[in-house]
Design a protein around this motif. Structure first.
Motif, short mmCIF file in Angstrom:
data_model
loop_
_atom_site.label_atom_id
_atom_site.label_comp_id
_atom_site.label_asym_id
_atom_site.label_seq_id
_atom_site.Cartn_x
_atom_site.Cartn_y
_atom_site.Cartn_z
N ALA A 205 -18.33 1.93 25.81
CA ALA A 205 -17.04 1.26 25.94
C ALA A 205 -17.06 -0.17 25.46
CB ALA A 205 -16.59 1.31 27.41
N ALA A 206 -18.22 -0.84 25.47
CA ALA A 206 -18.29 -2.24 25.04
C ALA A 206 -17.87 -2.38 23.58
CB ALA A 206 -19.70 -2.77 25.25
N GLU A 207 -18.34 -1.47 22.73
CA GLU A 207 -17.96 -1.52 21.32
C GLU A 207 -16.45 -1.35 21.14
OE1 GLU A 207 -22.33 -0.65 21.00
OE2 GLU A 207 -20.72 -0.04 22.33
N ILE A 208 -15.86 -0.46 21.93
CA ILE A 208 -14.41 -0.25 21.84
C ILE A 208 -13.68 -1.55 22.15
CG2 ILE A 208 -12.45 1.04 22.76
CD1 ILE A 208 -14.40 3.28 23.52
N LEU A 209 -14.09 -2.20 23.23
CA LEU A 209 -13.40 -3.41 23.68
C LEU A 209 -13.51 -4.52 22.65
CD1 LEU A 209 -11.84 -3.94 26.29
CD2 LEU A 209 -13.86 -5.07 27.20
N VAL A 210 -14.71 -4.72 22.09
CA VAL A 210 -14.91 -5.81 21.13
C VAL A 210 -14.14 -5.56 19.84
CG1 VAL A 210 -16.63 -6.99 19.70
CG2 VAL A 210 -17.14 -6.49 22.10
N PHE A 211 -14.24 -4.33 19.32
CA PHE A 211 -13.56 -4.02 18.06
C PHE A 211 -12.04 -4.15 18.22
CE2 PHE A 211 -11.28 -0.91 15.44
CZ PHE A 211 -11.62 -1.37 14.17
N LEU A 212 -11.49 -3.57 19.28
CA LEU A 212 -10.04 -3.61 19.46
C LEU A 212 -9.54 -5.01 19.73
CD1 LEU A 212 -9.34 -0.33 21.46
CD2 LEU A 212 -9.03 -0.78 19.02
N SER A 213 -10.38 -5.85 20.34
CA SER A 213 -10.00 -7.24 20.53
C SER A 213 -9.88 -7.93 19.17
CB SER A 213 -11.04 -7.96 21.39
OG SER A 213 -10.67 -9.31 21.60
N GLY A 214 -10.86 -7.66 18.28
CA GLY A 214 -10.77 -8.21 16.93
C GLY A 214 -9.59 -7.65 16.17
N LEU A 215 -9.34 -6.36 16.31
CA LEU A 215 -8.24 -5.70 15.61
C LEU A 215 -6.89 -6.29 16.03
CD1 LEU A 215 -7.01 -3.45 13.85
CD2 LEU A 215 -7.25 -1.90 15.80
N ALA A 216 -6.67 -6.39 17.34
CA ALA A 216 -5.41 -6.95 17.83
C ALA A 216 -5.26 -8.41 17.41
CB ALA A 216 -5.35 -6.83 19.36
N SER A 217 -6.37 -9.15 17.42
CA SER A 217 -6.32 -10.56 16.99
C SER A 217 -5.95 -10.66 15.52
CB SER A 217 -7.67 -11.22 17.24
OG SER A 217 -7.98 -11.26 18.62
N GLY A 218 -6.53 -9.79 14.70
CA GLY A 218 -6.22 -9.80 13.27
C GLY A 218 -4.75 -9.51 13.01
N ILE A 219 -4.18 -8.58 13.76
CA ILE A 219 -2.77 -8.22 13.57
C ILE A 219 -1.87 -9.37 14.01
CG2 ILE A 219 -0.92 -6.70 14.33
CD1 ILE A 219 -3.02 -4.48 14.61
N VAL A 220 -2.07 -9.83 15.25
CA VAL A 220 -1.15 -10.83 15.83
C VAL A 220 -1.29 -12.17 15.14
CG1 VAL A 220 -0.58 -12.10 17.92
CG2 VAL A 220 -1.11 -9.67 18.06
N TYR A 221 -2.51 -12.70 15.10
CA TYR A 221 -2.69 -14.04 14.56
C TYR A 221 -2.64 -14.05 13.02
CZ TYR A 221 -4.15 -14.91 19.34
OH TYR A 221 -4.19 -14.99 20.71
N GLY A 222 -3.02 -12.92 12.40
CA GLY A 222 -2.88 -12.84 10.96
C GLY A 222 -1.43 -12.94 10.54
N ASP A 223 -0.55 -12.19 11.21
CA ASP A 223 0.88 -12.27 10.91
C ASP A 223 1.44 -13.65 11.21
OD1 ASP A 223 0.76 -9.64 10.12
OD2 ASP A 223 1.71 -8.82 11.92
N LEU A 224 1.00 -14.24 12.33
CA LEU A 224 1.47 -15.58 12.70
C LEU A 224 0.99 -16.62 11.70
CD1 LEU A 224 2.98 -17.23 14.84
CD2 LEU A 224 0.81 -17.50 16.06
N PHE A 225 -0.23 -16.45 11.23
CA PHE A 225 -0.80 -17.37 10.23
C PHE A 225 0.03 -17.36 8.95
CE2 PHE A 225 -3.54 -18.37 6.67
CZ PHE A 225 -4.32 -19.42 7.11
N ARG A 226 0.40 -16.18 8.48
CA ARG A 226 1.18 -16.08 7.24
C ARG A 226 2.61 -16.55 7.44
NH1 ARG A 226 -1.53 -11.00 7.49
NH2 ARG A 226 -3.27 -10.89 6.02
N ARG A 227 3.15 -16.32 8.63
CA ARG A 227 4.55 -16.65 8.89
C ARG A 227 4.76 -18.12 9.21
NH1 ARG A 227 5.09 -13.23 12.55
NH2 ARG A 227 5.01 -14.58 14.40
N SER A 228 3.85 -18.71 9.99
CA SER A 228 4.08 -20.06 10.50
C SER A 228 3.01 -21.07 10.10
CB SER A 228 4.19 -20.02 12.03
OG SER A 228 5.20 -19.14 12.45
N GLY A 229 1.95 -20.61 9.43
CA GLY A 229 0.92 -21.54 8.99
C GLY A 229 -0.27 -21.61 9.95
N PHE A 230 -1.33 -22.27 9.46
CA PHE A 230 -2.57 -22.33 10.21
C PHE A 230 -2.43 -23.13 11.50
CE2 PHE A 230 -6.59 -24.64 11.08
CZ PHE A 230 -7.36 -23.55 11.45
N GLY A 231 -1.64 -24.21 11.46
CA GLY A 231 -1.51 -25.06 12.65
C GLY A 231 -0.98 -24.31 13.85
N VAL A 232 0.12 -23.58 13.66
CA VAL A 232 0.72 -22.83 14.76
C VAL A 232 -0.22 -21.72 15.22
CG1 VAL A 232 2.63 -21.32 15.42
CG2 VAL A 232 3.07 -23.34 14.03
#
Length: 377
Positions: A52-79
């Motif tokens: 289960a540890a691998e599941i938790l770490v990978f999905l944490s990275g996956l969700a971060s990539g989706i949420v913050y990646g979209d925010l990065f492109r939409r609002s910039g690095f600062g936000v």
């Protein structure tokens, strides 16, 4: 002419698979944290190299990539960086508060079970409170069962540096991550723990799985469909999962282990969890490929009421993980009193899972007015 970078469209709907498998990983981790319960014989650690540890770490990275990646492109690095820093601080504070609450819980239990301090790895906190609390704040000491959360704190603070590179130069980010993983293995690099040894989850190795998750979430495109729909990769993945199952089954049934050739045993052992052995990484990758292939994001089963408790646990994974740590310590204490039959193990374990689910459902009710963005752990 310089090619134009293709920006993936923002994710319009929440991918319930992320919450579902995060919820499952939290349930499995809770069960594994109760050593007396026979139910921990049925968690993934008994059927393959990864757990289960691998599941938790990978999905944490996956969700971060989706949420913050979209925010990065939409609002910039600062936000985006401010949001990432805020989330990192939330996980850091959760780690500190859970240590404090766990100490209070164990102190109460220790009035009739003095050995609970040793079981929870809290005895040193009583012997050297000032130094140990400083080491807690410096992320070099963790009581029992809080090691995954400590890893999450470190990885999320590093996310501020990783995400821009993952978006702007994904091949370079992956190459650097792989290089760090290889070098950490070759030269035995690690972060020292207090009072001795190293952190149970070595961030220098586990970062690779986290970075892969970030890249998969931030760089969405047709290439992912090609990977998921590849029959050749599916066959390879299924074969490796079967191989892992046979090997780990031999750990339980020694008659099977006798058929494993000596040269193969020398090649694969030890399957190191602390440093994320390559076999664990490959096994998880194979499982993830098969799960994403067999369970599309629009599958009707994801919207059934039966899976709602699991999905809610995954949605509020940070809070539920901390609650699970406290509940597993209480469950261990109760079962250690001698009420350790199959019935009591079943009732106490299921009661803990029920409380975790109830708290997640309550958090969802309280939070239902908030826009349903993905919540990275």
């Amino acid at each position: 002419m310089k090619p134009i970078a293709i920006i993936p469209p923002a994710l319009m709907k929440r991918d319930l698979r992320i919450d579902l498998f995060r919820g499952l990983s939290l349930w499995w981790i809770f069960i594994n944290h109760i050593p007396e319960s026979y139910l921990n014989r049925f968690t993934p650690k008994n059927f393959g190299f990864s757990d289960a540890a691998e599941i938790l770490v990978f999905l944490s990275g996956l969700a971060s990539g989706i949420v913050y990646g979209d925010l990065f492109r939409r609002s910039g690095f600062g936000v985006a960086s401010l949001r990432m820093l805020r989330r990192s601080c939330e996980i850091y504070v959760a780690q500190i508060l859970t240590v404090v609450v766990l100490l209070a819980e164990v102190s109460y239990i220790a009035t009739w079970q003095p050995d609970m301090f040793d079981h929870a790895n809290l005895a040193i906190l009583l012997q050297h409170p000032g130094e140990t609390l400083l080491q807690v704040a410096m992320l070099r000491y963790s009581p029992v069962n809080l090691d995954p959360l400590l890893l999450m704190v470190i990885l999320h603070f590093a996310l501020i540096l990783i995400l821009p590179l993952a978006i702007g130069a994904w091949p370079l980010a992956l190459t650097g991550s792989v290089a760090l993983y290889v070098l950490a293995h070759l030269f035995d690099w690690y972060i020292p723990a207090y009072p001795r040894g190293q952190l149970y989850f070595n961030p220098l190795n586990w970062q690779l799985l986290f970075v892969i998750g970030i890249g998969w979430g931030a760089d969405r495109g047709d290439w992912q469909l090609a990977v998921i729909n590849s029959r050749a990769l599916a066959v390879l993945a299924a074969s490796f999962v079967l191989f892992s199952f046979v090997i780990t089954l031999g750990w339980q049934i020694h008659a099977i282990e006798d058929y494993v050739p000596g040269w193969l045993s020398r090649l694969i052992y030890p399957v190191d969890k602390t440093n994320l052995d390559i076999l664990r990484l490959l096994h998880f990758a194979a499982l993830a490929l098969l799960c994403w292939r067999l369970l599309p994001s629009n599958a009707a089963i994801l919207k059934t009421r039966a899976l709602l408790p699991l999905i809610r646990c995954g949605e509020y994974s940070l809070a539920i993980y901390c609650i699970g740590v406290l509940l597993s310590s209480a469950a261990h204490a109760v079962l250690s009193l001698g009420w350790n039959g199959l019935a009591s193990q079943t009732v106490i374990t299921l009661a803990g899972l029920g409380l975790m689910s109830a708290m997640a459902m309550l958090l969802a009710v309280i939070d239902r007015g908030v826009h349903p963005n993905l919540r990275p752990l």
